[in-house]
Scaffold this motif. Structure first.
Motif, short mmCIF file in Angstrom:
data_model
loop_
_atom_site.label_atom_id
_atom_site.label_comp_id
_atom_site.label_asym_id
_atom_site.label_seq_id
_atom_site.Cartn_x
_atom_site.Cartn_y
_atom_site.Cartn_z
N ASP A 6 -16.74 43.68 -21.11
CA ASP A 6 -17.12 42.35 -20.65
C ASP A 6 -17.71 41.62 -21.86
O ASP A 6 -18.93 41.65 -22.08
N ASN A 28 -15.88 35.30 -20.17
CA ASN A 28 -16.31 34.18 -19.34
C ASN A 28 -16.80 33.09 -20.31
O ASN A 28 -16.94 33.36 -21.51
N LYS A 83 -9.14 33.82 -14.64
CA LYS A 83 -10.36 34.05 -13.88
C LYS A 83 -10.73 32.75 -13.17
O LYS A 83 -10.84 31.69 -13.81
N ARG A 132 -26.23 41.08 -10.49
CA ARG A 132 -26.89 39.82 -10.10
C ARG A 132 -27.42 39.91 -8.66
O ARG A 132 -28.39 39.24 -8.32
N ALA A 163 -18.40 44.13 -11.60
CA ALA A 163 -18.86 43.29 -12.71
C ALA A 163 -20.38 43.14 -12.69
O ALA A 163 -21.04 43.58 -11.74
N ALA A 164 -20.90 42.53 -13.75
CA ALA A 164 -22.36 42.38 -13.92
C ALA A 164 -23.03 43.74 -13.83
O ALA A 164 -24.05 43.90 -13.14
N ARG A 166 -25.22 46.78 -15.03
CA ARG A 166 -26.44 46.82 -15.84
C ARG A 166 -26.76 48.20 -16.42
O ARG A 166 -27.60 48.32 -17.30
#
Ligand code: E4P
Length: 214
Positions: A6, A28, A83, A132, A163-164, A166
């Motif tokens: 990412d 992104n 996306k 998130r 995704a996101a 951590r």
């Protein structure tokens, strides 16, 4: 499970690619903005390194603009996946792109109903953002579990990109659920390799090897 990076950083992408475990990249607008390079040149270079899907996000907010951007971006390379943020306009655009044979990744997904709609319209990928949700005291990984069940119930072919992410535990839990893909920052990909007992064990073996008559 496929591993995606990412990022939009070509050095990180080259390095991970050299390890033989990189299956794709998600970018992104935030990642792109950090590189300080011309957008199209950067995307072209990323596509030339990666042998797999490269997600690039549209920035229009209405469907016609999204479709136009997607058509331009998809000319760059066969790797390109468009996306699209989860909005009504985004879903309209994704449906049109599906019919045109352009691959889509529905992003900014935070609920099972959003995941259901992404599967229903035949998006190629859906991206639930687990970290998130954790940030607002919701179990992000539970969203992945629910979307996976829905897709199994209806035999949807949409691949789940967790995704996101951590930490490595997010990746392992996503794999236990059977999510198709984990997309993560370079540092987290590296963490997946690390274990102090491996380092200690290797050091001991190398020390002992020195004592062997040769
Ligand atoms: C996924 O495709 C997104 O680029 C990404 O995971 C965003 O997550 P973050 O900005 O919360 O790390």
């Amino acid at each position: 499970m496929k591993f995606f990076l990412d990022t939009a950083n070509v050095n990180e992408i080259k390095e991970a690619n050299s390890w033989g475990i990189l299956d794709g990249v998600t970018t992104n607008p935030t990642h792109i903005s950090k590189e300080g390079r011309k957008f199209l040149d950067l995307v072209e270079e990323i596509c030339s390194i990666v042998n797999g899907p490269v997600s690039v996000e549209v920035v229009s907010t209405e469907s016609h603009g999204m479709v136009k951007e997607a058509e331009e971006l998809s000319k760059i390379s066969d790797n390109i996946v468009i996306k699209i943020p989860f909005t009504i306009e985004g879903i309209k655009a994704a449906k049109i792109l599906h019919e045109k044979g352009i691959k889509t990744n529905i992003t900014l997904v935070f609920s099972p109903s959003q995941g259901l709609i992404a599967g229903k319209i035949g998006a190629n990928y859906v991206s639930p953002f687990v970290g998130r949700l954790d940030n607002i005291s919701e179990e992000g990984i539970e969203l992945v579990r629910k979307i996976k069940s829905i897709y199994l119930n209806y035999n949807f072919k949409t691949e789940i990109i967790v995704a996101a992410i951590r930490n490595p535990l997010h990746v392992v839990n996503a794999a236990l659920i059977g999510a198709d893909i984990a997309t993560m920052r370079f540092e987290i990909l590296k963490m997946l390799f690390e274990h102090p007992l491996t380092d200690i064990g290797l050091q001991q073996f190398l020390e002992d090897w020195k004592k062997v008559p040769k």
